[in-house]
Design a protein around this motif. Structure first.
Motif, PDB file in Angstrom:
ATOM      1  N   PHE A 280      52.372  38.259  31.321  1.00  0.00           N
ATOM      2  CA  PHE A 280      52.390  39.412  31.755  1.00  0.00           C
ATOM      3  C   PHE A 280      52.547  40.206  30.368  1.00  0.00           C
ATOM      4  CE2 PHE A 280      53.206  37.697  35.680  1.00  0.00           C
ATOM      5  CZ  PHE A 280      52.465  38.448  36.599  1.00  0.00           C
ATOM      6  N   THR A 281      51.480  40.275  29.619  1.00  0.00           N
ATOM      7  CA  THR A 281      51.401  41.242  28.446  1.00  0.00           C
ATOM      8  C   THR A 281      51.085  42.722  28.785  1.00  0.00           C
ATOM      9  OG1 THR A 281      48.832  40.718  28.090  1.00  0.00           O
ATOM     10  CG2 THR A 281      50.294  39.325  26.866  1.00  0.00           C
ATOM     11  N   TRP A 282      51.161  43.365  27.802  1.00  0.00           N
ATOM     12  CA  TRP A 282      51.091  44.885  28.053  1.00  0.00           C
ATOM     13  C   TRP A 282      49.637  45.170  28.691  1.00  0.00           C
ATOM     14  CZ3 TRP A 282      54.809  48.030  28.950  1.00  0.00           C
ATOM     15  CH2 TRP A 282      56.055  47.843  28.075  1.00  0.00           C
ATOM     16  N   ILE A 283      48.553  44.454  28.239  1.00  0.00           N
ATOM     17  CA  ILE A 283      47.388  44.759  28.744  1.00  0.00           C
ATOM     18  C   ILE A 283      47.357  44.469  30.047  1.00  0.00           C
ATOM     19  CG2 ILE A 283      44.897  44.084  28.606  1.00  0.00           C
ATOM     20  CD1 ILE A 283      45.240  43.774  25.540  1.00  0.00           C
ATOM     21  N   ALA A 284      48.079  43.373  30.617  1.00  0.00           N
ATOM     22  CA  ALA A 284      47.991  42.957  31.755  1.00  0.00           C
ATOM     23  C   ALA A 284      48.686  43.941  32.992  1.00  0.00           C
ATOM     24  CB  ALA A 284      48.503  41.398  32.203  1.00  0.00           C
ATOM     25  N   ILE A 285      49.886  44.362  32.225  1.00  0.00           N
ATOM     26  CA  ILE A 285      50.688  45.320  33.182  1.00  0.00           C
ATOM     27  C   ILE A 285      49.927  46.723  33.151  1.00  0.00           C
ATOM     28  CG2 ILE A 285      52.737  46.747  32.928  1.00  0.00           C
ATOM     29  CD1 ILE A 285      54.146  44.344  31.602  1.00  0.00           C
ATOM     30  N   ARG A 286      49.302  47.114  32.098  1.00  0.00           N
ATOM     31  CA  ARG A 286      48.407  48.347  32.388  1.00  0.00           C
ATOM     32  C   ARG A 286      47.285  48.055  33.159  1.00  0.00           C
ATOM     33  NH1 ARG A 286      46.643  48.745  26.467  1.00  0.00           N
ATOM     34  NH2 ARG A 286      44.632  48.879  27.581  1.00  0.00           N
ATOM     35  N   ASP A 287      46.728  47.105  33.221  1.00  0.00           N
ATOM     36  CA  ASP A 287      45.751  46.911  34.162  1.00  0.00           C
ATOM     37  C   ASP A 287      46.109  46.696  35.804  1.00  0.00           C
ATOM     38  OD1 ASP A 287      43.584  46.923  32.488  1.00  0.00           O
ATOM     39  OD2 ASP A 287      43.192  44.674  32.342  1.00  0.00           O
ATOM     40  N   ILE A 288      47.312  46.174  35.634  1.00  0.00           N
ATOM     41  CA  ILE A 288      47.690  46.133  37.385  1.00  0.00           C
ATOM     42  C   ILE A 288      48.041  47.499  37.876  1.00  0.00           C
ATOM     43  CG2 ILE A 288      49.967  45.523  38.504  1.00  0.00           C
ATOM     44  CD1 ILE A 288      50.080  43.021  36.824  1.00  0.00           C
ATOM     45  N   ILE A 289      48.680  48.335  36.755  1.00  0.00           N
ATOM     46  CA  ILE A 289      48.958  49.786  37.164  1.00  0.00           C
ATOM     47  C   ILE A 289      47.834  50.526  37.494  1.00  0.00           C
ATOM     48  CG2 ILE A 289      50.053  51.900  36.492  1.00  0.00           C
ATOM     49  CD1 ILE A 289      52.028  50.341  34.577  1.00  0.00           C
ATOM     50  N   ALA A 290      46.686  50.393  36.560  1.00  0.00           N
ATOM     51  CA  ALA A 290      45.465  50.909  36.810  1.00  0.00           C
ATOM     52  C   ALA A 290      44.681  50.471  38.090  1.00  0.00           C
ATOM     53  CB  ALA A 290      44.431  50.427  35.675  1.00  0.00           C
ATOM     54  N   ALA A 291      45.008  49.078  38.312  1.00  0.00           N
ATOM     55  CA  ALA A 291      44.144  48.815  39.546  1.00  0.00           C
ATOM     56  C   ALA A 291      44.996  49.668  40.715  1.00  0.00           C
ATOM     57  CB  ALA A 291      44.258  47.527  39.780  1.00  0.00           C
ATOM     58  N   VAL A 292      46.092  49.637  40.776  1.00  0.00           N
ATOM     59  CA  VAL A 292      46.984  50.212  41.828  1.00  0.00           C
ATOM     60  C   VAL A 292      46.701  51.803  42.056  1.00  0.00           C
ATOM     61  CG1 VAL A 292      49.238  51.041  42.716  1.00  0.00           C
ATOM     62  CG2 VAL A 292      49.035  48.877  41.807  1.00  0.00           C
ATOM     63  N   PHE A 293      46.529  52.222  40.854  1.00  0.00           N
ATOM     64  CA  PHE A 293      46.174  53.963  40.955  1.00  0.00           C
ATOM     65  C   PHE A 293      44.610  54.091  41.226  1.00  0.00           C
ATOM     66  CE2 PHE A 293      49.635  55.153  37.960  1.00  0.00           C
ATOM     67  CZ  PHE A 293      50.289  55.825  38.766  1.00  0.00           C
ATOM     68  N   LEU A 294      43.841  53.048  41.013  1.00  0.00           N
ATOM     69  CA  LEU A 294      42.323  53.177  41.407  1.00  0.00           C
ATOM     70  C   LEU A 294      42.210  53.085  42.757  1.00  0.00           C
ATOM     71  CD1 LEU A 294      39.649  53.473  39.694  1.00  0.00           C
ATOM     72  CD2 LEU A 294      39.608  51.151  39.872  1.00  0.00           C
ATOM     73  N   ALA A 295      42.822  51.857  43.375  1.00  0.00           N
ATOM     74  CA  ALA A 295      42.648  51.640  44.776  1.00  0.00           C
ATOM     75  C   ALA A 295      43.246  52.914  45.725  1.00  0.00           C
ATOM     76  CB  ALA A 295      43.614  50.491  45.356  1.00  0.00           C
ATOM     77  N   SER A 296      44.349  53.383  45.167  1.00  0.00           N
ATOM     78  CA  SER A 296      44.898  54.557  46.003  1.00  0.00           C
ATOM     79  C   SER A 296      43.942  55.738  45.744  1.00  0.00           C
ATOM     80  CB  SER A 296      46.346  54.932  45.378  1.00  0.00           C
ATOM     81  OG  SER A 296      46.312  55.301  44.246  1.00  0.00           O
ATOM     82  N   GLY A 297      43.500  55.883  44.509  1.00  0.00           N
ATOM     83  CA  GLY A 297      42.528  57.238  44.370  1.00  0.00           C
ATOM     84  C   GLY A 297      41.299  57.131  45.306  1.00  0.00           C
TER      85      GLY A 297
ATOM     86  N   ASN B 210      44.332  34.588  28.273  1.00  0.00           N
ATOM     87  CA  ASN B 210      45.679  34.882  29.238  1.00  0.00           C
ATOM     88  C   ASN B 210      44.982  34.863  30.712  1.00  0.00           C
ATOM     89  OD1 ASN B 210      47.657  36.124  30.605  1.00  0.00           O
ATOM     90  ND2 ASN B 210      48.370  37.382  28.645  1.00  0.00           N
ATOM     91  N   PRO B 211      45.578  34.187  31.631  1.00  0.00           N
ATOM     92  CA  PRO B 211      45.277  34.104  33.016  1.00  0.00           C
ATOM     93  C   PRO B 211      45.686  35.343  33.870  1.00  0.00           C
ATOM     94  CG  PRO B 211      47.120  32.931  32.625  1.00  0.00           C
ATOM     95  CD  PRO B 211      46.939  33.226  31.364  1.00  0.00           C
ATOM     96  N   VAL B 212      46.575  36.111  33.448  1.00  0.00           N
ATOM     97  CA  VAL B 212      47.008  37.265  34.314  1.00  0.00           C
ATOM     98  C   VAL B 212      45.752  38.241  33.750  1.00  0.00           C
ATOM     99  CG1 VAL B 212      48.312  39.046  34.778  1.00  0.00           C
ATOM    100  CG2 VAL B 212      49.185  36.495  34.479  1.00  0.00           C
ATOM    101  N   GLU B 213      45.590  38.356  32.517  1.00  0.00           N
ATOM    102  CA  GLU B 213      44.742  39.630  31.802  1.00  0.00           C
ATOM    103  C   GLU B 213      43.272  39.287  32.296  1.00  0.00           C
ATOM    104  OE1 GLU B 213      44.677  39.572  27.698  1.00  0.00           O
ATOM    105  OE2 GLU B 213      46.564  40.169  27.589  1.00  0.00           O
ATOM    106  N   SER B 214      42.797  37.914  32.529  1.00  0.00           N
ATOM    107  CA  SER B 214      41.253  37.906  32.827  1.00  0.00           C
ATOM    108  C   SER B 214      41.506  38.109  34.666  1.00  0.00           C
ATOM    109  CB  SER B 214      40.969  36.367  32.717  1.00  0.00           C
ATOM    110  OG  SER B 214      41.755  35.593  33.216  1.00  0.00           O
ATOM    111  N   PHE B 215      42.388  37.898  35.298  1.00  0.00           N
ATOM    112  CA  PHE B 215      42.601  38.066  36.870  1.00  0.00           C
ATOM    113  C   PHE B 215      42.503  39.512  37.000  1.00  0.00           C
ATOM    114  CE2 PHE B 215      44.833  38.989  40.491  1.00  0.00           C
ATOM    115  CZ  PHE B 215      44.048  38.246  41.565  1.00  0.00           C
ATOM    116  N   MET B 216      42.978  40.247  36.196  1.00  0.00           N
ATOM    117  CA  MET B 216      43.172  41.812  36.531  1.00  0.00           C
ATOM    118  C   MET B 216      41.768  42.256  35.856  1.00  0.00           C
ATOM    119  SD  MET B 216      45.641  42.567  38.265  1.00  0.00           S
ATOM    120  CE  MET B 216      45.356  44.012  38.224  1.00  0.00           C
ATOM    121  N   ARG B 217      41.291  41.794  34.920  1.00  0.00           N
ATOM    122  CA  ARG B 217      39.964  42.215  34.470  1.00  0.00           C
ATOM    123  C   ARG B 217      38.963  42.166  35.568  1.00  0.00           C
ATOM    124  NH1 ARG B 217      38.331  38.907  29.798  1.00  0.00           N
ATOM    125  NH2 ARG B 217      37.327  37.820  31.457  1.00  0.00           N
TER     126      ARG B 217
END
Lengths: 152, 127
Positions: A5-22, B30-37
């Motif tokens: 769970f790097t910063w890019i992954a966390i950012r993308d998770i937050i972005a996915a939540v905001f995108l789905a709600s929007g 990274n599996p989480v990054e590729s999954f979220m992408r």
């Protein structure tokens, strides 16, 4: 596992939540414009849902593309949307109400119509019919208290 | 000339894409990054369909709406749905060429709403 769970992954998770709600709010707003029984209800659905939806999607874009250009433009757009969308819907509702737009027959109370009949209320100085080409537009003048004091 | 307008459009915004990282540039180790992408791509693809459906609902209201107020509400909502489509395009491509259209289209929607309100108020009958 946890180090994935790097910063890019966390950012993308937050972005996915905001995108789905929007997207949910945008779809509900479009559906409410079609489904609601009354022009005021439709205005309610349109203004609130599109404001929240655009805000959520801009936040998603901010988190997905972490760029100062996107963040600054998104802040400008969110502030503008939060100012402009209520103003526009308020103006349309006011113009429609002054033009005699019918309310839904199950509406409980129309307080603006009651205030317009009451001459002691400030809403009774109605701007409807106050155009220059209206010959009997006498009720447009001298309705404010300071004007009445000057005449008296 | 006409077949090269899209690369010209892309190249015209190259000064704005200096630090933007679309999904294809990132490493997929990274599996989480590729999954979220991939998940964001799926969400955007579903969202295009959802917003197209919402625009269809607004167009139906614009056709069916009994008064002018309903039609102007539908027009305002369609402007905001177009804003949402532009944001989806920005998120999907990861570029910034189209992001200026967000502010411009929302501003045009507000101005058209004001114009409709003036027009309805001057007609003195909203029907």
């Amino acid at each position: 596992m946890i180090q994935d769970f790097t910063w890019i992954a966390i950012r993308d998770i937050i972005a996915a939540v905001f995108l789905a709600s929007g997207l949910f709010f945008m779809f509900v707003g479009g559906f409410g414009v079609f489904r609601m029984p009354d022009a005021y209800h439709r205005l309610h659905a349109a203004s609130k849902c599109t404001t929240l939806g655009v805000t959520g999607m801009l936040l998603a874009a901010c988190f997905h593309i972490a760029d100062p250009i996107v963040i600054s433009k998104a802040i400008i757009t969110v502030v503008f949307t939060f100012v402009a969308n209520p103003i526009g819907s308020h103006l349309i509702a006011k113009a429609g109400h002054h033009g005699g737009l019918k309310v839904w027959n199950e509406t409980l109370k129309d307080e603006l119509a009651l205030d317009k009949k009451d001459t002691t209320m400030s809403a009774s100085d109605d701007i409807t019919g106050c155009l220059d080409d209206n010959p009997d537009a006498t009720h447009c003048r001298l309705t404010y208290p300071e004007d009445a004091r000057e005449v008296a | 000339m006409t077949q090269s307008i899209v690369p010209m459009l892309i190249a015209a915004g190259d000064h704005a894409v200096h630090k933007v990282s679309p999904g294809s540039i990132r490493d997929s180790a990274n599996p989480v990054e590729s999954f979220m992408r991939d998940g964001i791509v799926v969400i955007v693809d579903i969202g295009v369909i959802a917003i197209a459906l919402a625009i269809v609902f607004c167009l139906l209201r614009m056709l069916k709406g009994p008064t002018l107020v309903d039609r102007s509400i539908a027009a305002d909502t369609i402007a905001m749905q177009v804003v949402a489509l532009v944001i989806l395009l920005t998120v999907r491509l990861g570029t910034l060429q189209f992001f200026d259209a967000v502010l411009i289209v929302s501003f045009l929607g507000f101005i058209s709403t004001l114009a409709f309100a003036q027009f309805i108020g001057r007609r003195r009958s909203a029907l």
